[in-house]
Design a protein around this motif. Sequence first.
Motif, PDB file in Angstrom:
ATOM      1  N   ASN A 118       0.966  -1.152   0.060  1.00 42.80           N
ATOM      2  CA  ASN A 118      -0.074   0.166  -0.663  1.00 42.80           C
ATOM      3  C   ASN A 118       0.448   1.286   0.039  1.00 42.80           C
ATOM      4  O   ASN A 118       1.714   1.514   0.621  1.00 42.80           O
TER       5      ASN A 118
ATOM      6  N   LYS B  54     -12.448   4.386 -11.406  1.00 42.41           N
ATOM      7  CA  LYS B  54     -12.379   3.434 -13.226  1.00 42.41           C
ATOM      8  C   LYS B  54     -10.729   4.339 -13.243  1.00 42.41           C
ATOM      9  O   LYS B  54     -10.673   3.991 -14.749  1.00 42.41           O
ATOM     10  N   TYR B  55     -10.246   4.290 -12.245  1.00 39.27           N
ATOM     11  CA  TYR B  55      -8.211   4.762 -13.276  1.00 39.27           C
ATOM     12  C   TYR B  55      -7.832   3.201 -12.223  1.00 39.27           C
ATOM     13  O   TYR B  55      -6.313   3.633 -11.927  1.00 39.27           O
ATOM     14  N   LYS B  56      -8.891   2.514 -11.921  1.00 35.21           N
ATOM     15  CA  LYS B  56      -7.481   1.573 -10.932  1.00 35.21           C
ATOM     16  C   LYS B  56      -7.018   0.690 -11.616  1.00 35.21           C
ATOM     17  O   LYS B  56      -6.572   0.818 -13.223  1.00 35.21           O
ATOM     18  N   GLY B  57      -5.598   0.706 -11.738  1.00 37.06           N
ATOM     19  CA  GLY B  57      -4.565  -0.179 -12.314  1.00 37.06           C
ATOM     20  C   GLY B  57      -2.943   1.111 -12.960  1.00 37.06           C
ATOM     21  O   GLY B  57      -1.770   0.739 -13.558  1.00 37.06           O
TER      22      GLY B  57
ATOM     23  N   PHE C 205      -3.847   4.324  -8.811  1.00 35.29           N
ATOM     24  CA  PHE C 205      -4.636   3.245  -7.840  1.00 35.29           C
ATOM     25  C   PHE C 205      -5.786   2.080  -7.813  1.00 35.29           C
ATOM     26  O   PHE C 205      -4.952   1.444  -8.543  1.00 35.29           O
ATOM     27  N   ASN C 206      -6.411   2.067  -6.461  1.00 36.54           N
ATOM     28  CA  ASN C 206      -6.066   0.759  -6.879  1.00 36.54           C
ATOM     29  C   ASN C 206      -7.740   0.649  -6.141  1.00 36.54           C
ATOM     30  O   ASN C 206      -8.668  -0.329  -5.581  1.00 36.54           O
ATOM     31  N   PHE C 207      -8.759   1.339  -7.151  1.00 33.26           N
ATOM     32  CA  PHE C 207     -10.405   1.580  -6.822  1.00 33.26           C
ATOM     33  C   PHE C 207     -10.373   2.195  -7.970  1.00 33.26           C
ATOM     34  O   PHE C 207      -9.849   2.939  -9.339  1.00 33.26           O
TER      35      PHE C 207
ATOM     36  N   ASN D  73       2.683  -1.424  -7.626  1.00 36.06           N
ATOM     37  CA  ASN D  73       2.292  -1.984  -8.670  1.00 36.06           C
ATOM     38  C   ASN D  73       3.530  -2.845  -9.131  1.00 36.06           C
ATOM     39  O   ASN D  73       5.169  -2.325  -7.908  1.00 36.06           O
TER      40      ASN D  73
ATOM     41  N   ARG E 165      -6.540   2.391  -1.174  1.00 35.43           N
ATOM     42  CA  ARG E 165      -6.729   3.245  -2.074  1.00 35.43           C
ATOM     43  C   ARG E 165      -5.473   3.254  -3.249  1.00 35.43           C
ATOM     44  O   ARG E 165      -5.764   3.256  -4.477  1.00 35.43           O
ATOM     45  N   MET E 166      -4.137   3.622  -2.930  1.00 34.76           N
ATOM     46  CA  MET E 166      -3.552   3.731  -3.648  1.00 34.76           C
ATOM     47  C   MET E 166      -2.005   2.547  -3.452  1.00 34.76           C
ATOM     48  O   MET E 166      -1.901   2.384  -2.355  1.00 34.76           O
TER      49      MET E 166
END
Length: 256
Positions: free
Chosen positions: A191, A212-215, A208-210, A201, A197-198
């Motif tokens: 985390n 529309k911009y997840k990943g 971001f981990n949630f 990788n 939430r972020m």
Amino acid sequence: MKLNLKNPLVFFDLETTGTNINVDRIVEICYLKIYPNGNEESRTMRINPERHIPEEATAVHGIHDEDVRDCPTFKEVARNIAHDIEGCDLAGFNSNRFDIPVLAEEFLRAGVDVDLSRRKFIDVQVIYHKMEQRTLSAAYKFYCGKNLEDAHTAEADTRATYEVLMAQLDRYADLKNDVAFLSEYSSFTNNVDFAGRMVYNDAGVEVFNFGKYKGVPVTEVLKKDPGYYSWILSSDFTLNTKAMLTKIRLRELTQR
């Protein structure tokens, strides 16, 4: 068995007004500090959350509004708690997902600067679930052969968590008696913020981990959709999430 420690390790447990890490408050905290030489110090205190304790929360931990009416607020004891855990690693049961984020939020509300990112965290529940898949009371019975009396009081749960970790180290030969190993083993994700939430990788980039911009890399989103930053700051996210996002944003601005 004696824990192999380089720094003091603080086992802690919180009782709260609820389970929402964004808004709920601490009503009781207990911490048990284990020093590298094996010495122990413990402390338990009730906290006035400055709000009504919902009946469903009281049903779990047994703490009513009148029990904490004359107790100090978290802001009044925050610096003392910060001093007690200074230079310590932290351990708990479900602490990575709940107790650590809640504690971080309380420190931020109190205006006390505690850099928890420098600490190692051991989540005994994660170790237990990876090994056996159960709850603290069941873990205590399974590993220690005893019934957990006064479950859901911070003091009983804190002591039980410490005893369970010691029993886990005795039981599993592949668990290293090393805080860095246990911290890594008991983490779910890498985390950026405590609420997850972020995350980092595989390349070590904040994404971001949630939603529309997840990943998607955080810096990329901040560039192409700057309004997303304002939306997060004005929405129901934890103070820690907002602070870490702001830190990334300021870092990018200074590098331009």
